[in-house]
Design a protein around this motif. Structure first.
Motif, mmCIF file in Angstrom:
data_model
loop_
_atom_site.group_PDB
_atom_site.id
_atom_site.type_symbol
_atom_site.label_atom_id
_atom_site.label_comp_id
_atom_site.label_asym_id
_atom_site.label_seq_id
_atom_site.Cartn_x
_atom_site.Cartn_y
_atom_site.Cartn_z
ATOM 1 N N ALA A 172 23.345 7.557 5.257
ATOM 2 C CA ALA A 172 23.699 7.651 6.676
ATOM 3 C C ALA A 172 24.812 6.684 7.048
ATOM 4 C CB ALA A 172 22.469 7.384 7.542
ATOM 5 N N GLU A 221 15.301 8.265 5.542
ATOM 6 C CA GLU A 221 16.488 7.423 5.684
ATOM 7 C C GLU A 221 16.105 5.964 5.862
ATOM 8 O OE1 GLU A 221 19.492 10.694 7.784
ATOM 9 O OE2 GLU A 221 18.582 9.092 8.973
ATOM 10 N N SER A 225 20.451 3.969 9.226
ATOM 11 C CA SER A 225 20.745 5.298 9.760
ATOM 12 C C SER A 225 20.614 5.355 11.272
ATOM 13 C CB SER A 225 19.821 6.336 9.120
ATOM 14 O OG SER A 225 18.471 6.099 9.503
ATOM 15 N N SER A 250 22.585 13.366 7.642
ATOM 16 C CA SER A 250 23.485 12.378 7.066
ATOM 17 C C SER A 250 23.802 12.802 5.631
ATOM 18 C CB SER A 250 22.835 10.994 7.094
ATOM 19 O OG SER A 250 21.647 10.988 6.315
#
Length: 352
Positions: A274, A313, A317, A344
């Motif tokens: 991300a 994530e 992120s 992402s």
């Protein structure tokens, strides 16, 4: 399927009640067993409490106007699913109209596509989607700083003839897509663009433009570094579209092989995710062709694809959203398909 003209009166009966008002929900039977439902009652309940509605809009990264803000321009946006079907702009009254309390709105043509109009359209669609609705009318304002804010949102509003015609056409298109999807086999194609950055052994960023061309299966994103448009920090894999996920993964592998070949004899590391370095949010966008886009499909992608990926994530992120990666983020493509832009860059682990 019957033509629009022959179905016009029937569609109007579903869209309008009390002669002129937009129906808050539409349930249209498509055969003896199935129906299409737009604006579920559970979603309509969110509109009753203004505070809850505004908090939900803000959670999706949308700005809600307050009384102190100066609005330079106002728009009325009619939305049905993923499309703006009609757009009005508030026109400044002429001198002889100044004593009139009724605002004067003019239609913005579909051909008008400057940055401000694109932003107004996007914000209105996002607002309808964020509240779990399928259609409605959004009143937007543009502040002096060019930010687009939401002034109000309606699903029960008096319709003029132009608005009624726009909603009828949109509903007809939706029903037509339903029947065509059942009758015609899908020629589905999948593609993606996966962003990455390069890092030197000492930890500094290495410019992607020093290794890759602008275009091609392995290239550079168009974003420049600061004021230097010629310096491109973000690389991008653009595999050839494929008919199956396994073939697409193979194309991604081929792109990675080319990227490794172009950076041979160097010590740079490839980073994805991300936001692997502060200030560099990366996307992993998926492209679909041969598939009709609507809010039902977007919500399925959000629930079954985006939310599990978000759970995997890291904390960095969070800084990517909601400017990038907000739920329901999409973009129509020239080839007739669409790009799902929520994820992402999922390139950083083979498992993901």
């Amino acid at each position: 399927m019957a033509s629009y003209d022959s179905m016009s009166e029937m569609l109007e009966a579903y869209i309008v009640y009390d002669g002129h008002r937009l129906a808050s929900t539409i349930e249209l039977g498509v055969d003896n067993y199935r129906s299409l439902l737009f604006n579920k009652p559970s979603s309509l309940a969110l509109l009753a409490e203004v505070g809850t509605r505004n908090n939900l809009l803000r959670l999706h990264g949308l700005q809600v106007a307050n009384e102190e803000e100066h609005i330079s321009t106002e728009y009325i946006v009619c939305v049905f699913q993923t499309d703006v079907v009609l757009l009005y702009k508030l026109r400044k009254a002429n001198v002889w109209l100044r004593n009139s309390s009724k605002p004067v709105y003019t239609v913005v043509k579909n051909s008008v596509n400057n940055r401000k109009i694109r932003k107004v359209r996007q914000v209105a669609i996002r607002a309808i989607y964020a509240l779990g609705l399928d259609y409605g009318v959004v009143k937007c304002g543009v502040k002096r700083g060019r930010d687009v804010v939401i002034l109000n949102l309606f699903v029960d509003i008096v319709l003029n003839k132009r608005m009624l015609h726009a909603f009828k056409q949109a509903l007809y298109k939706q029903v037509q897509s339903f029947y065509l999807a059942e009758q015609k086999p899908r020629n589905l194609l999948l593609g993606c663009d996966l962003e990455f950055i390069l890092k030197k052994p000492e930890g500094e960023l290495a410019l992607a433009s020093n290794y890759f061309p602008i275009y091609g299966h392995v290239g550079c994103d168009n974003v420049g570094l600061g004021q230097r448009r010629d310096q491109k920090p973000i690389g991008e894999l653009r595999p050839k579209p494929a008919r199956t996920t396994s073939l697409l993964v193979l194309e991604i592998y081929n792109c990675l092989s080319e990227a490794m070949h172009r950076t041979r004899n160097t010590a740079v590391n490839f980073l994805a995710g991300a936001m692997p370095l502060p200030g560099f949010p990366l996307g992993g966008h998926i492209h679909f062709s041969g598939l009709e886009l609507d809010f039902h499909l977007l919500r399925a992608l959000d629930n079954y694809l985006a939310l599990p990926c978000i759970l995997l994530e890291d904390e960095a992120s969070i800084a990517r959203r909601p400017k990038y990666g907000f739920l329901g983020d999409f973009r129509h493509q020239r080839h007739g398909g669409f790009e799902y832009r929520v994820l992402s860059s999922w390139l950083h682990t083979p498992e993901l």
